[in-house]
Design a protein around this motif. Structure first.
Motif, short mmCIF file in Angstrom:
data_model
loop_
_atom_site.label_atom_id
_atom_site.label_comp_id
_atom_site.label_asym_id
_atom_site.label_seq_id
_atom_site.Cartn_x
_atom_site.Cartn_y
_atom_site.Cartn_z
N LYS A 293 -7.08 77.33 27.43
CA LYS A 293 -5.96 77.28 28.10
C LYS A 293 -6.53 76.72 29.54
O LYS A 293 -7.60 76.98 30.08
CB LYS A 293 -5.13 78.40 28.49
N SER A 294 -5.69 75.76 30.37
CA SER A 294 -6.09 75.65 31.78
C SER A 294 -4.85 75.97 32.68
O SER A 294 -3.77 75.71 32.12
CB SER A 294 -6.46 74.06 31.85
N CYS A 295 -5.06 75.77 33.92
CA CYS A 295 -4.17 76.03 34.85
C CYS A 295 -3.68 74.94 35.52
O CYS A 295 -4.16 74.25 36.14
CB CYS A 295 -4.66 77.10 35.81
N HIS A 296 -2.31 74.68 35.17
CA HIS A 296 -1.50 73.36 35.77
C HIS A 296 -1.01 73.91 36.94
O HIS A 296 -0.05 74.58 37.10
CB HIS A 296 -0.65 72.67 34.83
N GLY A 297 -1.18 73.02 38.16
CA GLY A 297 -0.70 73.43 39.51
C GLY A 297 -1.17 74.50 40.19
O GLY A 297 -0.74 75.11 41.20
N GLY A 298 -2.48 75.21 39.88
CA GLY A 298 -3.01 76.09 40.30
C GLY A 298 -4.63 76.06 40.23
O GLY A 298 -5.05 75.34 39.62
N SER A 304 -8.96 84.64 30.99
CA SER A 304 -8.92 85.70 30.95
C SER A 304 -7.62 86.49 31.66
O SER A 304 -6.66 85.67 32.15
CB SER A 304 -10.26 86.74 31.79
N THR A 305 -7.23 87.50 31.46
CA THR A 305 -6.09 87.95 31.99
C THR A 305 -5.90 87.93 33.62
O THR A 305 -4.96 87.61 34.23
CB THR A 305 -5.70 89.51 31.81
N ALA A 310 -3.97 85.19 38.51
CA ALA A 310 -4.47 84.18 39.70
C ALA A 310 -3.76 82.84 39.75
O ALA A 310 -3.30 82.31 40.71
CB ALA A 310 -5.99 84.00 39.69
N CYS A 311 -3.64 82.39 38.50
CA CYS A 311 -3.31 81.04 38.45
C CYS A 311 -1.57 81.09 38.42
O CYS A 311 -1.06 80.36 39.39
CB CYS A 311 -3.32 80.51 36.88
#
Length: 361
Positions: A293-298, A304-305, A310-311
């Motif tokens: 998974k990747s963070c979009h917009g962050g 990890s949890t 944080a994202c």
């Protein structure tokens, strides 16, 4: 307490099947087992989910909608508890058995466990235990994750459960057909012939899960051809599954020593159940770790949890780049193919062993 009583009765029924049927017909015990389990699964799972669902009852069974289903879990268990108690009591009263000449009537519980330890030490049993504890690794992702992934894609649980209804005739008739081949001297031939088909279904199931996100019309609604595809693949899966199950149960009935028949057969069935449960547990545990998974917009990733939180707190959202289900499905099929090439010869050897090789007395 419920599990203890159920396990006790399970052992008694296994032993009863071995003593009631002749050695020539003992393979038919697996047919009774599979038909009974099919009926129990339908009544305890499919029927209960349907009658407990307010949506299903309002749509198909009621003229006036209500907020609850026709039954609750408590009332369902209460009713079948009475049925269970009544039928067991009737069997106890009216069914009389003759003494089994192969059984040791003087054998105590401690003696039985000592004999069971000797059974576990038999080379044939050790070899077979390794086989049944590892044979289902290749199916673990398909069997344990596919339904969850379809629900995650938007399919309703009740809809998924209803697919089991058209399978009931197949599940009842199929063991009767298969038993013609498993009641003979080499029941595991059917097991080996069905295994490649079941392995390939793992790839088909992965394709169906991927397709579900592509063809979904509205949330929870899919085109008719998609339901037909699921139904057809599920039917093929049931044929392969029951072929393996019935042949395995017939093999257990064939090799079980009548001296401790119920205990022996339950030991083998327990190992077989464990061989299906531990791969499913591992598959469920691994799928999240294999998902990327990747963070979009962050900032950062979502490995990890803490990173996910944080994202989200930074205003982003985690999106799945590669679903671990697909990786796991492919790996399981590859492992299953290697297992089949590695162990099929040994399975045939065990199937040809004389019955004395399985006896400790």
């Amino acid at each position: 307490m419920l599990n203890v009583l159920a396990a006790t009765q399970d052992i008694a029924v296994d032993g009863w099947a071995l003593t009631m049927l002749s050695r020539r017909n003992v393979g038919w015990a697996s047919t009774c087992n599979s038909v009974g389990q099919t009926a129990g699964y339908f009544l305890g799972n499919v029927l209960f989910l349907a009658l407990e669902s307010a949506d299903f009852c309002n749509k198909y069974l009621r003229s006036e909608p209500k907020e609850t289903g026709l039954v609750t879990l408590a009332s369902f268990l209460y009713f079948w508890g009475i049925v269970f108690f009544t039928t067991t009591t009737l069997v106890w009263i009216f069914k009389h058995e003759s003494d089994d000449p192969d059984a040791d009537s003087e054998q105590s519980i401690i003696d039985t466990y000592k004999q069971l330890i000797r059974v576990i030490q038999l080379p044939a049993v050790i070899s077979y235990a390794v086989i049944i504890l590892t044979a289902k690794v290749g199916f673990s992702a398909a069997d344990s994750l596919t339904g969850l992934k379809l629900i995650e894609s938007g399919m309703q649980k009740q809809t998924l459960a209803l697919f089991a209804i058209p399978m009931i005739p197949i599940q009842i008739v199929l063991p009767l057909i298969i038993s013609k081949f498993t009641a003979g001297p080499k029941p595991m031939n059917v097991f080996l012939r069905a295994m490649p088909f079941r392995l390939m279904l793992g790839l088909l199931y992965a394709f169906i899960v991927w397709l579900s996100s592509q063809v979904q019309e509205t949330k929870g609604n899919f085109p008719t051809y998609f339901y037909a595809l699921i139904l057809c693949s599920y039917a093929i899966h049931q044929v392969a599954l029951y072929s393996m199950f019935v042949s395995q149960m017939a093999f257990h009935a064939k090799i079980s020593d009548p001296a401790i028949g119920g205990t022996y057969m339950t030991l083998l069935n327990t190992l077989a159940n464990l061989g299906g449960n531990w791969p499913a547990t591992v598959a469920l545990w691994l799928v999240e770790g294999l998902t990327w998974k990747s963070c979009h917009g962050g900032p950062g990733q979502c490995a990890s949890t803490a990173e996910t939180e944080a994202c989200t707190s930074a205003g982003g959202n985690c999106q799945t780049e590669i679903d671990g289900y697909y990786i796991e499905s492919f790996l399981c099929v590859v492992i299953g193919i290697f297992w089949f090439l590695w162990r099929q010869k040994r399975v045939r050897q065990l199937d040809r062993l004389p019955l004395d090789a399985w006896k400790c007395s």
